[in-house]
Design a protein around this motif. Structure first.
Motif, PDB file in Angstrom:
ATOM      1  N   ILE A 232      29.382   5.675 -12.463  1.00 38.03           N
ATOM      2  CA  ILE A 232      29.986   6.900 -11.940  1.00 38.03           C
ATOM      3  C   ILE A 232      30.626   7.721 -13.070  1.00 38.03           C
ATOM      4  CG2 ILE A 232      31.690   7.786 -10.294  1.00 38.03           C
ATOM      5  CD1 ILE A 232      29.454   6.191  -8.948  1.00 38.03           C
TER       6      ILE A 232
ATOM      7  N   ALA B 146      44.380  -4.961 -17.129  1.00 31.68           N
ATOM      8  CA  ALA B 146      44.443  -5.502 -15.763  1.00 31.68           C
ATOM      9  C   ALA B 146      43.931  -6.944 -15.763  1.00 31.68           C
ATOM     10  CB  ALA B 146      43.618  -4.631 -14.815  1.00 31.68           C
TER      11      ALA B 146
ATOM     12  N   ILE C 153      33.391  10.192 -14.422  1.00 29.49           N
ATOM     13  CA  ILE C 153      34.759  10.560 -14.034  1.00 29.49           C
ATOM     14  C   ILE C 153      35.354  11.533 -15.052  1.00 29.49           C
ATOM     15  CG2 ILE C 153      36.996   9.734 -13.277  1.00 29.49           C
ATOM     16  CD1 ILE C 153      35.815   7.093 -12.591  1.00 29.49           C
TER      17      ILE C 153
ATOM     18  N   PHE D 231      26.794  -1.315 -12.616  1.00 32.30           N
ATOM     19  CA  PHE D 231      26.278  -0.386 -11.606  1.00 32.30           C
ATOM     20  C   PHE D 231      24.882   0.119 -11.939  1.00 32.30           C
ATOM     21  CE2 PHE D 231      29.873   1.175  -8.830  1.00 32.30           C
ATOM     22  CZ  PHE D 231      30.781   0.217  -9.224  1.00 32.30           C
TER      23      PHE D 231
ATOM     24  N   GLY E 100      37.836  13.894 -16.921  1.00 33.70           N
ATOM     25  CA  GLY E 100      39.301  13.862 -17.036  1.00 33.70           C
ATOM     26  C   GLY E 100      39.859  12.482 -17.323  1.00 33.70           C
TER      27      GLY E 100
ATOM     28  N   ALA F 186      37.546  -8.449  -9.326  1.00 37.32           N
ATOM     29  CA  ALA F 186      37.218  -8.182 -10.730  1.00 37.32           C
ATOM     30  C   ALA F 186      38.058  -9.045 -11.657  1.00 37.32           C
ATOM     31  CB  ALA F 186      37.419  -6.699 -11.049  1.00 37.32           C
ATOM     32  N   VAL F 187      39.367  -9.115 -11.399  1.00 37.32           N
ATOM     33  CA  VAL F 187      40.201  -9.906 -12.302  1.00 37.32           C
ATOM     34  C   VAL F 187      39.972 -11.402 -12.089  1.00 37.32           C
ATOM     35  CG1 VAL F 187      41.946  -8.126 -12.664  1.00 37.32           C
ATOM     36  CG2 VAL F 187      42.275  -9.801 -10.831  1.00 37.32           C
TER      37      VAL F 187
ATOM     38  N   ALA G 185      43.521  12.889 -13.869  1.00 33.55           N
ATOM     39  CA  ALA G 185      42.264  13.482 -14.333  1.00 33.55           C
ATOM     40  C   ALA G 185      42.080  14.862 -13.717  1.00 33.55           C
ATOM     41  CB  ALA G 185      41.092  12.571 -13.973  1.00 33.55           C
TER      42      ALA G 185
ATOM     43  N   PHE H 238      36.174   3.493  -6.386  1.00 25.62           N
ATOM     44  CA  PHE H 238      35.564   2.157  -6.340  1.00 25.62           C
ATOM     45  C   PHE H 238      35.159   1.691  -7.738  1.00 25.62           C
ATOM     46  CE2 PHE H 238      31.731  -0.573  -5.813  1.00 25.62           C
ATOM     47  CZ  PHE H 238      32.389  -1.674  -5.322  1.00 25.62           C
ATOM     48  N   TYR H 239      34.635   2.629  -8.519  1.00 25.44           N
ATOM     49  CA  TYR H 239      34.229   2.264  -9.882  1.00 25.44           C
ATOM     50  C   TYR H 239      35.434   1.730 -10.664  1.00 25.44           C
ATOM     51  CZ  TYR H 239      31.819   2.583 -14.377  1.00 25.44           C
ATOM     52  OH  TYR H 239      31.250   2.292 -15.583  1.00 25.44           O
ATOM     53  N   LEU H 240      36.556   2.414 -10.559  1.00 21.94           N
ATOM     54  CA  LEU H 240      37.751   2.000 -11.310  1.00 21.94           C
ATOM     55  C   LEU H 240      38.281   0.651 -10.813  1.00 21.94           C
ATOM     56  CD1 LEU H 240      39.660   5.410 -11.619  1.00 21.94           C
ATOM     57  CD2 LEU H 240      38.311   4.273 -13.363  1.00 21.94           C
ATOM     58  N   VAL H 241      38.377   0.481  -9.488  1.00 25.58           N
ATOM     59  CA  VAL H 241      38.930  -0.790  -8.986  1.00 25.58           C
ATOM     60  C   VAL H 241      37.965  -1.946  -9.240  1.00 25.58           C
ATOM     61  CG1 VAL H 241      40.467   0.236  -7.271  1.00 25.58           C
ATOM     62  CG2 VAL H 241      38.146  -0.425  -6.599  1.00 25.58           C
ATOM     63  N   SER H 242      36.672  -1.644  -9.310  1.00 29.60           N
ATOM     64  CA  SER H 242      35.701  -2.714  -9.560  1.00 29.60           C
ATOM     65  C   SER H 242      35.840  -3.258 -10.977  1.00 29.60           C
ATOM     66  CB  SER H 242      34.270  -2.220  -9.334  1.00 29.60           C
ATOM     67  OG  SER H 242      33.816  -1.505 -10.462  1.00 29.60           O
ATOM     68  N   ARG H 243      36.643  -2.580 -11.800  1.00 29.57           N
ATOM     69  CA  ARG H 243      36.902  -3.069 -13.156  1.00 29.57           C
ATOM     70  C   ARG H 243      38.274  -3.736 -13.253  1.00 29.57           C
ATOM     71  NH1 ARG H 243      32.187  -2.895 -12.937  1.00 29.57           N
ATOM     72  NH2 ARG H 243      30.854  -1.507 -14.151  1.00 29.57           N
ATOM     73  N   GLY H 244      38.876  -3.980 -12.085  1.00 34.57           N
ATOM     74  CA  GLY H 244      40.127  -4.725 -12.077  1.00 34.57           C
ATOM     75  C   GLY H 244      41.372  -3.864 -12.038  1.00 34.57           C
ATOM     76  N   ILE H 245      41.203  -2.535 -12.105  1.00 28.07           N
ATOM     77  CA  ILE H 245      42.372  -1.656 -12.092  1.00 28.07           C
ATOM     78  C   ILE H 245      42.902  -1.590 -10.651  1.00 28.07           C
ATOM     79  CG2 ILE H 245      43.152   0.721 -12.508  1.00 28.07           C
ATOM     80  CD1 ILE H 245      40.812   0.869 -14.600  1.00 28.07           C
ATOM     81  N   PRO H 246      44.187  -1.928 -10.430  1.00 27.16           N
ATOM     82  CA  PRO H 246      44.722  -1.901  -9.065  1.00 27.16           C
ATOM     83  C   PRO H 246      44.563  -0.526  -8.425  1.00 27.16           C
ATOM     84  CG  PRO H 246      46.283  -2.957 -10.560  1.00 27.16           C
ATOM     85  CD  PRO H 246      45.193  -2.369 -11.408  1.00 27.16           C
ATOM     86  N   LYS H 247      44.380  -0.511  -7.106  1.00 26.50           N
ATOM     87  CA  LYS H 247      44.042   0.727  -6.413  1.00 26.50           C
ATOM     88  C   LYS H 247      45.047   1.849  -6.696  1.00 26.50           C
ATOM     89  CE  LYS H 247      42.415   2.470  -2.028  1.00 26.50           C
ATOM     90  NZ  LYS H 247      42.647   2.478  -0.593  1.00 26.50           N
TER      91      LYS H 247
ATOM     92  N   SER I  50      39.629  -4.928  -6.796  1.00 25.02           N
ATOM     93  CA  SER I  50      40.267  -5.141  -8.102  1.00 25.02           C
ATOM     94  C   SER I  50      40.613  -6.619  -8.303  1.00 25.02           C
ATOM     95  CB  SER I  50      41.517  -4.271  -8.238  1.00 25.02           C
ATOM     96  OG  SER I  50      42.454  -4.599  -7.242  1.00 25.02           O
TER      97      SER I  50
ATOM     98  N   MET J 288      45.260   7.501 -11.894  1.00 17.91           N
ATOM     99  CA  MET J 288      44.348   7.938 -12.969  1.00 17.91           C
ATOM    100  C   MET J 288      43.513   9.134 -12.525  1.00 17.91           C
ATOM    101  SD  MET J 288      42.777   4.425 -14.613  1.00 17.91           S
ATOM    102  CE  MET J 288      42.088   4.961 -16.154  1.00 17.91           C
ATOM    103  N   LEU J 289      43.047   9.082 -11.283  1.00 20.09           N
ATOM    104  CA  LEU J 289      42.192  10.168 -10.794  1.00 20.09           C
ATOM    105  C   LEU J 289      42.998  11.447 -10.566  1.00 20.09           C
ATOM    106  CD1 LEU J 289      39.746   8.317  -8.368  1.00 20.09           C
ATOM    107  CD2 LEU J 289      39.331   9.117 -10.695  1.00 20.09           C
TER     108      LEU J 289
ATOM    109  N   ASP K 115      33.736   7.090  -4.563  1.00 23.92           N
ATOM    110  CA  ASP K 115      32.876   6.395  -5.527  1.00 23.92           C
ATOM    111  C   ASP K 115      33.587   6.208  -6.863  1.00 23.92           C
ATOM    112  OD1 ASP K 115      30.783   6.090  -3.765  1.00 23.92           O
ATOM    113  OD2 ASP K 115      29.848   7.993  -4.325  1.00 23.92           O
ATOM    114  N   GLN K 116      34.328   7.245  -7.279  1.00 22.24           N
ATOM    115  CA  GLN K 116      35.082   7.134  -8.531  1.00 22.24           C
ATOM    116  C   GLN K 116      36.159   6.063  -8.407  1.00 22.24           C
ATOM    117  OE1 GLN K 116      36.521  11.091  -9.401  1.00 22.24           O
ATOM    118  NE2 GLN K 116      34.570  11.728 -10.282  1.00 22.24           N
TER     119      GLN K 116
END
Lengths: 254, 406
Positions: free
Chosen positions: A92, A109, A94, A88, A96, A80-81, B377, B358-367, A77, B373-374, B355-356
Motif C-alpha cells: 500500500i 514495535a 502511504i 503483500f 506523507g 505481527a509482533v 501524514a 491495515f498495512y501499518l498494523v500488519s507490521r506490528g504498529i499498534p492501531k 499488530s 501516523m496517518l 487499507d493503509q
C-alpha cells in the motif's frame, strides 16, 4: 513431535454471505518453506489476509496456531509482533509517511514486544543500509514516502527489506512474483532465500511455478475452491504446470 | 424595492447598541435593516450567524492599560520570536523591534472594502490598529499575540502589515484569551511588496466558549510570494475569512488552512480570491479534521478577472472524519472571466484509509499509533513547507496537542 510453526485446522471463512475458505488444513513445520498454488479466485489471498487479521473476513470455525498459540483472537499488530509477517501482493502507498519513519516504528514495535529497548538511530541506519544493499535498495528510495512512486519491483523489494529487518518467525508471501521481471524476480528470491533458517518458516503463495524455481519449497499444496486438495513434494508444482489446475479439481472432495 | 422587516434577535440588538455607542450609526442602521446573515446568504450558507450567534458580550474595556503583557505567557511560544501583543483590542508596549521593522499605531480597523458583516463590524469597532512596516529580510519570527483578558468581552482588533519591495518576513498571529464566552473579531491587512516573500500564519487557540471571527486581507504586488496557514483549533464557533488579491503579474500564493474541530465546535474557513491581472498563480489547500459531534466548513472561491490571462490556480479541500457524527462541508467555486487560464478544484472527504491502516498494523504498529501516523501524514502537506524550524516545531506542538486530546 515439536510444535509446528503454523498449523491451520479446518478453517472456514466467509465474506458477507459467501464462504471463501471451506475447511483449510495445513501444517508448516519449523524451518520449512511451503508453497500454496492455486488459480485466481481459489481463496489463496483470502487465506493470507485472514492469517494477518484483516477485517471484513468472518472466521466461522477453525483454528490458526502460530508456534502453538491461537492467533485468531489477536489484533493484526499483535500477530505481527508475535512473529507473523505478510508480504503483500500489492503493497500500500502511504503519502506523507516517510519510509524510514515507518521502518523505525515497525522495528521498535517488534522490539517492545520482546522487551527490548528502542533501537538507536545509528544502529537503525546501519541495519537498514545492510539489509537494503543486498536488495539493491538505495538511500534515494528510502527517502521517499512509503511505497509512493515505487515501481512494482521496488515495492516487492521493500517488502523483503521489512521482512529482513523485522525477522519474523513465519513469513507469508502473497504472489510475491506478480509484476516482477526476471531480474527483479531473482533479486527478490535471493533476498527471501537468505532469510531461510531453521527458526523461520515460509508460506509462498503463487499461481505460477516459475517463482518456485527460485524459492524452492519443501512441500507444495494445491489449493482449489477454498481448501487444500493435494500436498506433495516440490515436483508436484511441475505436475501441476503440466496437467493444469483442472486435473486437481476432482480431488477436492478427498 | 420593498423592504421586508427583519426580526432582530438579542445578539443583533446588542451589536446595534454597541455600534451606536461608538458613533457608527450608519453601520448600526445597516445591521438593523439586514440583520445577521442567514443560510440564505450564500457566503454564510453553512455558517448561519443569525442561528449560531446567540449572545454578544459587553465591549471590551481596557483593564490592561499601562501594563506590559508581552512577557506574560503566550498560548503558543516560538523560540527567538519578536513578540507584540494586542490585548482587548489595545496595542500593548513591546520590546525592541529587530532592525528593518517599524512598529506603530493607527486609528481604526481593517482597510478592506469588502461588503461583509464581520469585516464591517471590525472596521467600526476596532479603535486602533497595530502597524508594522517591514523592510529587508527579517530573521526572527514576528509574533503578534491577540488576547482577550478578563470577563467575557466583545473585542475587535486590527493589524496592518506592509512588507516593502524585496523584503521577507514570517509573521505569526496567535489568538487566545481567558476561558470566557468572548466574541473576538480580528483583522489583518497584509501588503506584500514587489518580489517580497512573506509567510503569514494565524492560530486560533480561543477557549471552548468563545466565538472567533478573523478576516485576513492580502494584496500581492508583482512577483510577490506569499504562504499563509490558518489553524482553527479553538473557539466554539469560528469563522476565518481570507481575501487574497493578486494585483501584480507574477504574484503567487499558497493560501492554506486547517480546521481542527472536536465535539461541539464549528469552524469555518472561507476564502474569496481575486486574480486581477495576468500571470498570477495560487494553490489554495484546505484541510479539516472533525471528531465528535462537530462541523468544519471550507468555502473557496476563485475569481479570475477578464484581464487575468494565464492565471494558474488549483483549489483543493480535503476532509478527514474521525467520528460518525462529524460533518465536513466543502464548497469550491470558480468564477472565471478570462479565456486562457489553467484553473481547477478538487474536494475529498472520508475516514482514514482502511487499507493503509491495515498495512501499518500488519507490521506490528499498534492501531492507535498507526492512526496517529496517518493523521500526521494527512497534515504533513500543510506543516512541512513551514521552513522556520522553531515555528514548524511550535505548530507541530499545537497539532499534536489537539490530537492528544482525542
Amino acid at each position: 513431535m515439536t510444535t509446528p510453526m503454523l498449523e491451520i485446522r479446518d478453517l472456514h471463512v466467509r465474506i458477507e454471505e459467501r464462504e471463501i475458505l471451506k475447511g483449510v488444513n495445513l501444517v508448516v513445520p519449523k524451518g520449512e518453506v511451503h508453497a500454496i498454488m492455486g488459480r485466481n479466485g481459489s481463496g489463496k489471498s483470502t487465506l493470507s489476509y485472514v492469517l494477518a487479521g484483516k477485517e471484513d473476513y468472518e472466521v466461522t470455525s477453525g483454528e490458526v496456531l502460530l508456534d502453538g498459540e491461537n492467533i485468531l483472537e489477536m489484533e493484526p499488530s499483535e500477530r505481527a509482533v508475535a512473529g507473523l509477517f505478510l508480504a503483500f501482493q500489492y503493497p500500500i502507498e502511504i503519502p506523507g509517511v516517510a519510509t524510514m519513519t515507518f521502518l523505525k516504528a515497525a522495528l521498535n514495535a517488534t522490539r517492545k514486544a520482546k522487551d527490548e529497548g528502542e533501537i538507536s538511530t545509528p544502529d537503525f541506519m546501519r541495519a537498514v543500509k545492510e539489509a537494503g544493499s543486498a536488495l539493491n535498495i538505495d538511500a534515494d528510495m528510502l527517502k521517499r514516502a512509503l511505497n509512493v512512486g515505487f515501481s512494482g519491483g521496488e515495492k516487492k523489494r521493500a517488502e523483503i527489506l521489512q521482512m529482513a529487518l523485522l525477522k519474523p518467525k513465519m513469513c507469508v508471501l502473497d504472489e510475491t512474483d506478480s509484476g516482477l521481471d526476471i531480474d527483479a524476480l531473482k533479486v527478490v528470491s535471493d533476498g527471501v532465500n537468505k532469510l531461510r533458517s531453521p527458526e523461520r518458516s515460509m508460506l509462498v503463495i503463487t499461481h505460477y511455478q516459475r517463482l518456485l524455481n527460485h524459492i524452492v519449497p519443501d512441500v507444495v499444496h494445491v489449493f482449489s475452491d477454498g481448501r487444500v486438495v493435494e500436498s506433495g513434494p516440490k515436483e508436484l508444482a511441475l505436475e501441476l504446470e503440466a496437467k493444469g489446475y483442472a486435473g486437481f479439481d476432482g480431488e477436492k472432495a478427498a | 424595492m420593498s423592504v421586508v422587516p427583519v426580526r432582530l434577535g438579542p445578539a443583533e440588538t446588542k451589536l446595534i447598541e454597541q455600534l451606536n455607542a461608538v458613533g457608527a450609526s450608519a453601520e448600526a442602521e445597516r445591521l438593523a435593516a439586514a440583520g445577521l446573515p442567514t443560510r440564505r446568504v450564500e457566503a454564510y450558507h453553512y455558517t448561519d450567524l443569525k442561528q449560531l450567534l446567540r449572545a454578544v458580550p459587553e465591549l471590551a474595556g481596557d483593564p490592561l492599560a499601562g501594563t506590559d503583557i508581552t512577557v506574560s505567557p503566550a498560548a503558543m511560544a516560538v523560540a527567538g520570536a519578536f513578540r507584540l501583543a494586542i490585548a482587548n483590542g489595545r496595542v500593548q508596549k513591546h520590546g525592541t523591534a529587530p532592525g528593518g521593522v517599524i512598529v506603530g499605531q493607527a486609528k481604526g480597523g481593517v482597510l478592506t472594502t469588502r461588503d461583509d458583516v464581520v469585516t464591517r463590524l471590525n472596521g467600526a469597532l476596532a479603535t486602533e490598529a497595530l502597524t508594522l512596516e517591514v523592510e529587508g529580510s527579517i530573521e526572527p519570527v514576528i509574533q503578534i499575540d491577540r488576547r482577550i483578558e478578563g470577563a467575557a468581552a466583545h473585542s475587535a482588533s486590527a493589524a496592518r502589515i506592509f512588507v516593502a519591495d524585496g523584503g521577507s518576513a514570517v509573521v505569526l498571529e496567535v489568538y487566545s484569551g481567558s476561558d470566557e464566552a468572548h466574541l473576538s473579531n480580528h483583522s489583518t491587512f497584509l501588503q506584500v511588496g514587489r518580489g517580497a516573500t512573506v509567510t503569514h500564519i494565524t492560530v486560533n487557540l480561543m477557549g471552548a466558549k468563545a466565538t472567533h471571527f478573523a478576516t485576513n486581507e492580502y494584496v500581492l504586488a508583482e512577483d510577490a510570494n506569499l504562504r499563509t496557514l490558518v489553524i482553527n483549533a479553538g473557539a466554539q464557533l469560528s469563522r476565518t475569512q481570507l481575501f487574497p488579491r493578486y494585483a501584480g503579474a507574477g504574484a503567487m500564493a499558497d493560501v492554506t488552512g486547517l480546521n481542527l474541530v472536536a465535539d461541539g465546535q464549528h469552524a469555518d474557513i472561507t476564502m474569496d480570491a481575486q486574480h486581477a491581472v495576468p500571470h498570477t498563480s495560487s494553490k489554495p489547500l484546505f484541510k479539516s479534521i472533525a471528531r465528535g459531534r462537530s462541523k468544519a466548513v471550507v468555502q473557496g472561491r476563485l475569481v479570475v478577472a477578464r484581464d487575468a490571462q494565464k492565471t494558474d490556480a488549483k483549489l483543493m479541500s480535503q476532509g478527514l472524519m474521525l467520528s460518525d457524527e462529524a460533518e465536513i462541508l466543502s464548497k469550491p467555486e470558480l468564477e472565471i472571466y478570462a479565456d486562457d487560464v489553467v484553473c481547477g478544484h478538487g474536494s475529498t472527504c472520508g475516514r482514514l484509509d482502511e487499507d493503509q491502516l491495515f498495512y501499518l498494523v500488519s507490521r506490528g504498529i499498534p492501531k492507535a499509533d498507526a492512526e496517529t501516523m496517518l493523521v500526521r501524514a494527512f497534515l504533513a502537506e500543510l506543516i512541512d513547507p513551514i521552513e522556520d524550524e522553531a515555528l514548524n516545531e511550535a505548530l507541530t506542538e499545537v497539532i499534536e496537542g489537539w490530537l492528544a486530546r482525542g
